[in-house]
Scaffold this active site. Structure first.
Site, PDB file in Angstrom:
ATOM      1  N   HIS A   1      35.682 -55.688 132.087  1.00 10.91           N
ATOM      2  CA  HIS A   1      34.709 -56.617 132.685  1.00 10.91           C
ATOM      3  C   HIS A   1      33.768 -57.150 131.608  1.00 10.91           C
ATOM      4  O   HIS A   1      33.411 -56.443 130.671  1.00 10.91           O
ATOM      5  CB  HIS A   1      33.931 -55.945 133.823  1.00 10.91           C
ATOM      6  CG  HIS A   1      32.954 -54.884 133.411  1.00 10.91           C
ATOM      7  ND1 HIS A   1      31.650 -55.173 133.069  1.00 10.91           N
ATOM      8  CD2 HIS A   1      33.071 -53.541 133.288  1.00 10.91           C
ATOM      9  CE1 HIS A   1      31.009 -54.062 132.765  1.00 10.91           C
ATOM     10  NE2 HIS A   1      31.847 -53.052 132.884  1.00 10.91           N
TER      11      HIS A   1
ATOM     12  N   ASP B   1      36.856 -50.130 129.864  1.00 11.91           N
ATOM     13  CA  ASP B   1      35.499 -50.549 130.207  1.00 11.91           C
ATOM     14  C   ASP B   1      34.619 -50.272 128.989  1.00 11.91           C
ATOM     15  O   ASP B   1      34.402 -51.133 128.152  1.00 11.91           O
ATOM     16  CB  ASP B   1      35.047 -49.780 131.448  1.00 11.91           C
ATOM     17  CG  ASP B   1      33.704 -50.246 131.994  1.00 11.91           C
ATOM     18  OD1 ASP B   1      32.854 -50.668 131.196  1.00 11.91           O
ATOM     19  OD2 ASP B   1      33.491 -50.172 133.224  1.00 11.91           O
TER      20      ASP B   1
ATOM     21  N   ASP C   1      28.557 -51.019 126.912  1.00  7.17           N
ATOM     22  CA  ASP C   1      29.091 -51.263 128.255  1.00  7.17           C
ATOM     23  C   ASP C   1      28.857 -52.725 128.625  1.00  7.17           C
ATOM     24  O   ASP C   1      27.753 -53.122 128.963  1.00  7.17           O
ATOM     25  CB  ASP C   1      28.396 -50.345 129.257  1.00  7.17           C
ATOM     26  CG  ASP C   1      28.920 -50.486 130.670  1.00  7.17           C
ATOM     27  OD1 ASP C   1      29.919 -51.208 130.885  1.00  7.17           O
ATOM     28  OD2 ASP C   1      28.322 -49.881 131.584  1.00  7.17           O
TER      29      ASP C   1
ATOM     30  N   GLU D   1      31.512 -56.822 137.629  1.00  5.02           N
ATOM     31  CA  GLU D   1      31.814 -55.409 137.892  1.00  5.02           C
ATOM     32  C   GLU D   1      30.560 -54.603 138.167  1.00  5.02           C
ATOM     33  O   GLU D   1      30.552 -53.697 139.004  1.00  5.02           O
ATOM     34  CB  GLU D   1      32.569 -54.819 136.685  1.00  5.02           C
ATOM     35  CG  GLU D   1      33.060 -53.397 136.892  1.00  5.02           C
ATOM     36  CD  GLU D   1      32.087 -52.321 136.403  1.00  5.02           C
ATOM     37  OE1 GLU D   1      32.401 -51.125 136.547  1.00  5.02           O
ATOM     38  OE2 GLU D   1      31.002 -52.668 135.890  1.00  5.02           O
ATOM     39  N   GLU D   2      29.475 -54.931 137.454  1.00  5.72           N
ATOM     40  CA  GLU D   2      28.308 -54.051 137.448  1.00  5.72           C
ATOM     41  C   GLU D   2      27.625 -53.917 138.800  1.00  5.72           C
ATOM     42  O   GLU D   2      27.004 -52.892 139.089  1.00  5.72           O
ATOM     43  CB  GLU D   2      27.293 -54.526 136.402  1.00  5.72           C
ATOM     44  CG  GLU D   2      27.755 -54.389 134.956  1.00  5.72           C
ATOM     45  CD  GLU D   2      27.879 -52.937 134.491  1.00  5.72           C
ATOM     46  OE1 GLU D   2      27.801 -52.033 135.325  1.00  5.72           O
ATOM     47  OE2 GLU D   2      28.048 -52.721 133.294  1.00  5.72           O
TER      48      GLU D   2
END
Length: 721
Positions: free
Chosen positions: A350, A426, A360, A397-398
């Site tokens: 993502h 990820d 991340d 995604e988050e």
């Protein structure tokens, strides 16, 4: 010279002839699978990785920012420039943001007995740096006031301990430290135990331990750091629960989808602000394992309420969030297969972040970028994969795995018929020592082969393989006796969830883990990454492992996943859970049902071994024989999908693996059975207890049936019974 030219022409014609009749593939005509893997691995460039991450993480990439829109356009241009076929898919998804119509969308007030505000703090972000105010997505909006109570990590056992101590939690405001479990489960348990608000913070004991300098001088988290994150339970857009968020999608009214979201006001704060509450709590001092801070700091207390001499009586927290429909775009770079174009192998990451997100998930995006560069080089040399390769860059995604899950819902039948396997990257590296992959068990042999082909990523393992490093850090140093390194069971928390839990696609998640103190904070930046993965060796190693998996899955005639690895592991996991619940199983007369399940697993093991040992030879590898053999492996995983889903969790349809109900980040095994059994044990009401025990019996029956289906899928019988 003329004779040599003649021989070269004959050789070329022979290759073209063999390709045309399918004896060898277009890929074999240029590079073998091993050569193609090495070609990509050799060009993985840590300098390019560094430059890519620096550029991608210079500003926050939340899903509604101008910067992520710009980077999405850049990614599509990059994929096209590298010769990949670019496909995009957009969804209009419900998302949650701080309310811009108010000056302070998130604040806390410490009030005196007369209601006068004695202290106030806000978490308002940084407009100059494009940082949104700190928030936990999908929190209930509102203002709540109550007595504060310290709840440790906000786990079920923490709340149980407070109840055992006789502390009344009703209408209190919990103070929980981040860590141990998914933050959404902290909110879920707080609501269940009667709290009306929850404050979550990063305790310096966990995120900036003694001896570790805080950012920017070291890898520890500053006491000003605030972790963001979603609280949502479940996958995808809550307003289109169980169907995709297409343009024409019906959306349930807010009062309906709100039932799927947290029922409590939750606010994230920094340690510096949390300590203002913790140092003034009333009540008994906490036990040692509950104590945070550094040595010499004031002991924490349970509460509830403040001490009389603090001047505080209550705490008020205010959270103002708003919902928006945001169009998000999944981007795919596709390399068409030469022999089986209708069979896909997908690797995904993502591209959205909470703040700058160097770790991340930009480390994973860098992996995707390096693989794209390598594939481009291979294609320029005339190479093509046997099966179609798809590089997926997921949106949103988050906030709760939105982009990838809407795609899974939208393309469910197609994915179940065409997708061979899904590789997730990820966080490629939040360190460079502890490789901690999660995967369905059929990936075991392939993962071990991949890591044996890659060099180590840490100085402690110089001149050794990545496998040696993985085995030593996961087995030897933990005092285990296993012959193989540890592969964790997949739960949720990243984009693989929909592929495995809903579609039944064999999946693997690749990551090297470290302490990762700056997770989801404004301090997750390129400087921090330099502390935890100097030289980007961790990112490089994961990229090489991902390359190996991707090309083996895309190029080998027989899909290189092992059914026997799967069946034997499932048996082992079941027996481990049976031992844990042995007394309850015997007490409730479940032994016969478990006996039937074990018998089916024994049959599954036998058939799996036969399947693995009878793959088509080169002589009998006709297209139909290969297709049937490979499709049996795909169907085996699909066999564990029970369409109605697990009890109360219709999105989680895999009967063997699901997120734990106690911690969504962790994976649980035979979840329908053992979640029901665990709930029955805790239930005090006799009728409710029996209802849950009957649910456990039903789930054993369903699981037994699903295992039998898997055995049938691998059987060589024309009409397996």
């Amino acid at each position: 010279n003329e004779y040599k030219s003649y021989l070269r022409m004959v050789a070329m014609l022979r290759v073209l002839l063999l390709c045309s009749v399918g004896v060898i593939t277009a890929a074999d005509a240029v590079y073998t699978t091993e050569e193609a893997i090495n070609k990509i691995r050799d060009q993985v460039d840590t300098k390019r990785i560094s430059e890519f991450i620096r550029e991608m993480s210079k500003l926050p990439r939340n899903t509604n920012s101008d910067f992520i829109k710009q980077k999405t356009r850049d990614l599509k241009l990059l994929f096209r420039s590298l010769g990949l076929n670019v496909v995009t898919k957009r969804y209009s998804v419900l998302q949650c943001f701080p309310d811009e119509s108010v000056d302070e969308p998130s604040y806390a007030e410490l009030k005196a007995a007369d209601g006068i505000v004695k202290e106030k703090f806000s978490e308002n972000g940084n407009k100059t740096a494009k940082i949104l105010p700190a928030f936990n997505a999908w929190s209930k909006s509102g203002t709540v006031t109550g007595k504060p109570v310290y709840v440790n990590y906000g786990r079920k056992e923490d709340f149980d301990k407070l109840v055992e101590k006789g502390i009344d939690l009703t209408d209190t405001i919990g103070i929980a430290r981040y860590g141990k479990i998914y933050r959404g489960d902290k909110a879920k348990f707080a609501s269940k135990y009667g709290l009306k608000g929850l404050i979550i913070y990063n305790d310096i004991k966990d995120y900036s331990p003694e001896g570790v300098d805080p950012m920017p001088n070291g890898e520890g988290l500053s006491d000003l750091g605030i972790q963001r994150g979603t609280l949502k339970d479940g996958l995808g857009d809550p307003s289109t629960y169980l169907w995709p968020s297409t343009k024409y999608a019906y959306r349930t009214p807010e009062d309906e989808y709100r039932k799927l979201l947290p029922q409590i006001v939750v606010m994230p704060i920094s340690h510096r602000n949390a300590i203002k509450l913790l140092e003034n709590l009333n009540g008994d001092p906490v036990e040692e394992e509950w104590q945070g801070g550094h040595s010499g700091d004031k002991p924490y207390k349970y509460g509830p309420g403040f001490t009389d001499d603090s001047g505080f009586k209550t705490v008020t927290i205010n959270v103002a969030l708003t919902y928006k429909i945001v169009e998000v775009e999944n981007v795919f770079g596709v390399v068409k297969g030469a022999v089986e174009p209708d069979r896909w192998v997908m690797i995904g990451n993502h591209r959205d972040t909470w703040v700058n997100g160097a770790v991340d998930a930009t480390t994973g995006l860098a992996t995707l970028h390096e693989i794209a560069q390598g594939l481009s080089q291979l294609m320029n040399d005339g190479w093509k994969p046997r099966r179609t390769i798809v590089l997926a860059s997921w949106a949103a995604e988050e906030q709760g795995i939105l982009g990838s899950y809407e795609f899974v819902e939208d393309y469910l039948e197609l994915l179940q018929s065409k997708l061979v396997a899904y590789i997730n990257v990820d966080v490629a590296a939040s360190g460079n020592l502890n490789f901690k992959p999660g995967a369905t068990p059929n990936f075991k042999t392939l993962l071990e082969a991949a890591t044996k082909a890659v060099g180590s990523s840490h100085d402690d393992y110089k001149d050794k393989t990545f496998f040696d490093q993985w085995y030593d850090t996961s087995v030897t140093k933990n005092g285990l006796k296993d012959d193989s390194p540890v592969i964790k069971n997949l739960g949720s928390g990243s984009d693989y969830a929909g592929f495995l839990q809903t579609a039944g696609v064999s999946s693997v998640d690749l990551t090297i883990i470290g302490a990762y103190y700056t997770y989801h904070t404004e301090f997750d930046n390129i400087k921090y990454l330099g502390y935890i993965d100097p030289g980007f060796r961790g990112v490089k190693a994961v990229t090489e492992v991902a390359t190996y998996l991707l090309l083996e899955l895309a190029n080998q005639k027989t899909v290189p996943l092992k059914a026997a690895d799967y069946s034997s592991k499932v048996k082992e996991l079941l027996n481990g859970e049976e031992e844990k619940y042995k007394a309850e199983i015997e007490k409730n007369k479940l032994s016969d049902l478990f006996g039937m399940l074990n018998d089916e697993l024994d049959t599954f093991i036998e058939i799996s071994e036969h399947y693995d040992n009878h793959k088509p030879s080169e002589e009998e590898a006709s297209k139909m024989r290969l297709r049937r053999y490979n499709d049996q492996m795909l169907q085996m995983e699909r066999s564990f999908i029970f369409s109605p889903g697990l009890p109360g969790r219709p999105q989680n349809r895999h009967v063997l693996f699901a997120p734990s109900v106690l911690d969504s980040y962790s994976g649980s095994v035979f979840p329908g059975i053992f979640d029901s059994l665990a709930s029955a044990i805790e239930e005090k009401d006799a009728k409710s207890k029996e209802k849950l025990m009957n649910e456990a019996r039903k789930q054993i029956t369903i699981s037994t049936w699903m295992v039998r289906q898997a055995s049938r899928s691998l059987s060589t019988a024309v009409f397996p019974m």
